[in-house]
Design a protein around this motif. Structure first.
Motif, short mmCIF file in Angstrom:
data_model
loop_
_atom_site.label_atom_id
_atom_site.label_comp_id
_atom_site.label_asym_id
_atom_site.label_seq_id
_atom_site.Cartn_x
_atom_site.Cartn_y
_atom_site.Cartn_z
N SER A 1 0.79 -1.12 -0.05
CA SER A 1 0.08 -0.05 0.09
C SER A 1 0.91 1.23 -0.07
N THR B 1 -6.38 -4.43 -4.34
CA THR B 1 -7.44 -4.65 -3.34
C THR B 1 -7.76 -3.37 -2.38
N GLY C 1 -9.51 -0.46 -0.38
CA GLY C 1 -10.42 -0.75 0.80
C GLY C 1 -9.74 0.11 2.12
N PHE C 2 -8.43 -0.54 2.59
CA PHE C 2 -7.71 -0.09 3.38
C PHE C 2 -7.34 1.35 2.99
N ALA D 1 -4.20 -0.27 -2.01
CA ALA D 1 -3.85 -1.29 -1.42
C ALA D 1 -3.77 -2.73 -2.35
N THR E 1 -5.13 -5.08 4.86
CA THR E 1 -6.38 -5.46 4.56
C THR E 1 -6.44 -6.43 5.80
N PRO F 1 -12.41 -6.42 10.62
CA PRO F 1 -11.66 -5.47 10.23
C PRO F 1 -10.95 -5.12 11.49
N GLU G 1 -9.91 4.60 6.08
CA GLU G 1 -10.29 3.25 5.39
C GLU G 1 -11.92 3.02 5.07
N GLN H 1 -15.37 -2.35 2.22
CA GLN H 1 -14.56 -3.08 1.42
C GLN H 1 -13.63 -3.89 1.76
N THR H 2 -12.79 -3.41 2.99
CA THR H 2 -11.99 -4.12 3.74
C THR H 2 -12.33 -5.54 4.34
N TRP I 1 -13.09 -7.90 1.58
CA TRP I 1 -11.82 -8.77 1.39
C TRP I 1 -11.17 -9.64 2.37
N ILE I 2 -11.52 -9.13 3.50
CA ILE I 2 -11.36 -10.24 4.65
C ILE I 2 -12.28 -11.54 4.47
#
Length: 313
Positions: free
Chosen positions: A135, A204, A206-207, A211, A230, A242, A254, A258-259, A262-263
């Motif tokens: 990132s 990805t 989000g963060f 990222a 993430t 998160p 953040e 979205q994060t 992905w998690i």
């Protein structure tokens, strides 16, 4: 009356505590799947020697309450760190992230800064073939501030997406013309790109908007996915949680929805691919766990000028 006052005080403390440190956010979000087959194909599409081993340097460390980096993760302390990864490769290494300066470590909340390991990282960067990032956060790119002044050639090795490169240029504006443009395959969010033999990337956001996760397949077939911020901690994936709202939205910027998506995707991937090792962005406890960790080699510290001086007294 006393009971009402006590209840009011509890509410005054408990509600903000839950909202800032325990609430997992929009849990109804659908998982964002990571296409591991595509990453493998891209990594295999590059001709040449793959990495043979992975080494790391912990440039700064700290102890955080679990619930800070894992919403609702409890008050038990978690050991965290700023890591730089070296993918040892015949013909030229790839470095993931670049560490940070002492002042940047203090700004980022790390109490224990190790300049001898940052010096090790700088020697890696000078000798490396390429440098990539998970990132554009300060504790991933900050170490370029001094290094780009000392060695212009490092800028020519940087491979990043547009958000990462714009942040690097803002950090070191005099090197705007030296930093390479982003590869076309990394321009769009959620895009995939081949980087080198055995190495591929998926965006990805989000963060942060820049990222990304980095897939690595070693020469012996072992596979790793560097998931960055993430999932800074192993328990983010295990608990499907998160970072806390305080860490993600008050301290940072953040998109927790979205994060979390992905998690959830990482958790599904872990179930489908038990042989794939996820490398968490800041989990020092996991990294040093000889039973459950990745067993990467820890880099030796470089000798600093002061160390040399002390040894001759």
């Amino acid at each position: 009356m006393l009971n009402r006052i006590a209840l009011l005080l509890i509410l005054i403390v408990a509600v903000p505590y839950y909202w800032l440190l325990m609430d997992p956010g929009p849990t109804s979000v659908a998982p964002r799947d990571i296409d591991i087959a595509r990453l493998r194909t891209l990594a295999d599409s590059q001709k040449g020697p793959r990495p043979v081993a992975i080494e790391y340097a912990a440039v700064a460390t700290n102890s955080e309450p679990g619930t800070y980096l894992i919403a609702g993760g409890g008050l038990r302390s978690e050991q965290t760190g700023v890591f730089v990864w070296r993918l040892l490769t015949p013909g030229g290494d790839t470095i993931i992230n670049v560490g940070l300066t002492k002042d940047q470590a203090a700004t980022s909340g790390y109490d224990n800064y190790r300049p001898e390991f940052q010096k090790t990282v700088e020697s890696w960067l000078v000798a490396a073939r390429r440098v990539i990032f998970t990132s554009e956060d300060l504790d991933h790119i900050g170490g370029l501030v001094n290094l780009l002044v000392e060695d212009r050639s490092v800028a020519e090795k940087l491979i990043g997406n547009p958000q990462q490169l714009e942040t690097i240029k803002a950090l070191s504006p005099s090197f705007t013309k030296t930093v390479n443009p982003a590869p076309a395959a990394l321009m769009a969010p959620s895009s995939y790109a081949a980087i080198a033999p055995g190495i591929a990337i998926v965006r990805t956001p989000g963060f942060l908007d820049g990222a990304q996760m980095i897939y690595v397949r070693l020469q012996d077939g072992r596979e790793y996915l560097f998931v960055g911020d993430t999932a800074p901690m192993r328990r983010n994936v295990e608990l499907l949680r998160p970072r806390s709202r305080y860490a993600a939205e008050w301290v940072g910027h953040e998109d927790r929805g979205q994060t979390l998506a992905w998690i959830k995707g990482l958790a599904r991937l872990k179930q489908r691919e038990p042989g794939l090792t996820m490398v968490y962005g800041h989990d020092l406890g996991w990294l040093q766990d000889q039973a459950g960790g990745p067993r990467f080699a820890a880099a030796p510290p470089a000798r600093l000028p002061d160390d040399k001086h002390k040894s001759t007294r």
